[in-house]
Design a protein around this motif. Sequence first.
Motif, PDB file in Angstrom:
ATOM      1  N   ARG A 225       0.693  -1.484  -0.327  1.00 20.17           N
ATOM      2  CA  ARG A 225       0.250   0.391   0.343  1.00 20.17           C
ATOM      3  C   ARG A 225       0.647   1.624  -0.285  1.00 20.17           C
ATOM      4  NH1 ARG A 225      -5.471   0.896   1.499  1.00 20.17           N
ATOM      5  NH2 ARG A 225      -5.774   2.669   2.728  1.00 20.17           N
TER       6      ARG A 225
ATOM      7  N   ARG B 272      -6.242  -5.023  -3.941  1.00 15.73           N
ATOM      8  CA  ARG B 272      -7.520  -3.853  -3.169  1.00 15.73           C
ATOM      9  C   ARG B 272      -7.188  -2.988  -2.012  1.00 15.73           C
ATOM     10  NH1 ARG B 272     -12.297  -4.056  -5.229  1.00 15.73           N
ATOM     11  NH2 ARG B 272     -13.683  -6.166  -5.866  1.00 15.73           N
TER      12      ARG B 272
ATOM     13  N   GLY C 104      -5.903   0.758  -2.593  1.00 15.36           N
ATOM     14  CA  GLY C 104      -6.248   2.108  -1.295  1.00 15.36           C
ATOM     15  C   GLY C 104      -6.990   2.983  -2.493  1.00 15.36           C
ATOM     16  N   LYS C 105      -7.043   4.352  -2.105  1.00 13.40           N
ATOM     17  CA  LYS C 105      -8.077   5.576  -2.226  1.00 13.40           C
ATOM     18  C   LYS C 105      -6.840   6.004  -3.809  1.00 13.40           C
ATOM     19  CE  LYS C 105     -10.254   7.093   1.682  1.00 13.40           C
ATOM     20  NZ  LYS C 105     -10.158   7.933   2.396  1.00 13.40           N
ATOM     21  N   THR C 106      -5.414   5.139  -4.715  1.00 13.54           N
ATOM     22  CA  THR C 106      -4.670   5.894  -5.398  1.00 13.54           C
ATOM     23  C   THR C 106      -5.027   5.745  -6.732  1.00 13.54           C
ATOM     24  OG1 THR C 106      -3.636   4.191  -6.009  1.00 13.54           O
ATOM     25  CG2 THR C 106      -2.188   4.963  -4.030  1.00 13.54           C
ATOM     26  N   SER C 107      -4.972   6.321  -7.763  1.00 13.94           N
ATOM     27  CA  SER C 107      -5.276   6.264  -9.467  1.00 13.94           C
ATOM     28  C   SER C 107      -3.960   6.486 -10.101  1.00 13.94           C
ATOM     29  CB  SER C 107      -6.409   7.569 -10.094  1.00 13.94           C
ATOM     30  OG  SER C 107      -5.239   8.682  -9.640  1.00 13.94           O
TER      31      SER C 107
ATOM     32  N   SER D  28      -8.355   1.222 -11.455  1.00 15.13           N
ATOM     33  CA  SER D  28      -6.592   1.475 -11.513  1.00 15.13           C
ATOM     34  C   SER D  28      -6.316   0.083 -12.156  1.00 15.13           C
ATOM     35  CB  SER D  28      -6.309   1.903 -10.311  1.00 15.13           C
ATOM     36  OG  SER D  28      -6.377   1.561  -8.941  1.00 15.13           O
TER      37      SER D  28
END
Length: 313
Positions: free
Chosen positions: A91, A125, A129-132, A158
């Motif tokens: 992550r 997943r 995380g919240k990355t793109s 992504s």
Amino acid sequence: MAQTEIELDGLLAFPLTPFTGELEVDLDGLAENVESHVAAGAGALFVACGTGEFSSLSADEVAAVLAKARAVAAGRVPVWVGAGGGAAAARAGVAAAQAGGADGVLLLPPYLVTGPQAGLVGYVRHAVGKTSVSVIVYHRGTGVFSAQSAVKLLEIPSVVGLKDGYGDVEVMTRIVTTIRSLGTERSEGFLFFNGLPTAEVSAKAYAAIGVARYSSAVHCFAPEIAHRFHRALAEGDTAVMDSLLAGFYLPLVALRDETPGFAVSLVKAAARLRGDKAGTVRPPLVEPTSAQLDRLGRIVEGGFAVLKQIEGR
């Protein structure tokens, strides 16, 4: 998705991570190697991945390698970077890649342990995380996906592709066919890669199941040979592929298979033989013996002799 596909056409190169005599990262040597890959025509660079000894690098070293590679490439080719290991490390690695401006991430399998299929999808997943930033999942080792689990990866926006380092053509056929048969724009644009060591040896078989993209470690020390084989594969020129396989790739693989870790160690040794700044490998990888180095030199010379014969036809 379409833009990612365009950027990852061509021969994919995995630069070595050079080390000094004290086994510190040699960023100046890396800069020279990155420039040589770009000049040789690499379609994209994947730094600090398998051939780049990701498993031996600290997070700070990976960040430094990415920064140097991006500075040298200067937008001429995409620069992807490795991430992986334990869930937290993976992550953090993906987040660092996005912060460092990487064009994408090759997500390596979880460290040491594995879990059920739901756990493997969960690992991806969690790492994303919240990355793109775009992510290609490496299907190998402790992270081998079923066709049904591979379909689940399409739910993670992504994740743009899957790279096979497992080497089971039947399993990969199931994955490719299951995803393509969904008939959606997402499934049709999903990317597949052959990531086996010395991928040229299996390239014909993988191209036949719809996995024509592959990474070439040989590009690190003999890009001329690597590009000629890649061209022959694209053109369906079996005669050229078979000549290079018999005269170069198969002898190289025979030597590679003698010692664990030689998929990296031999590449570094061959790069040194050609005068590149590569340094030695970090443990637990080991260097070839003097006898093995002599054989390696003859194999590389033989490969260029075959290439000369091909070009002289």
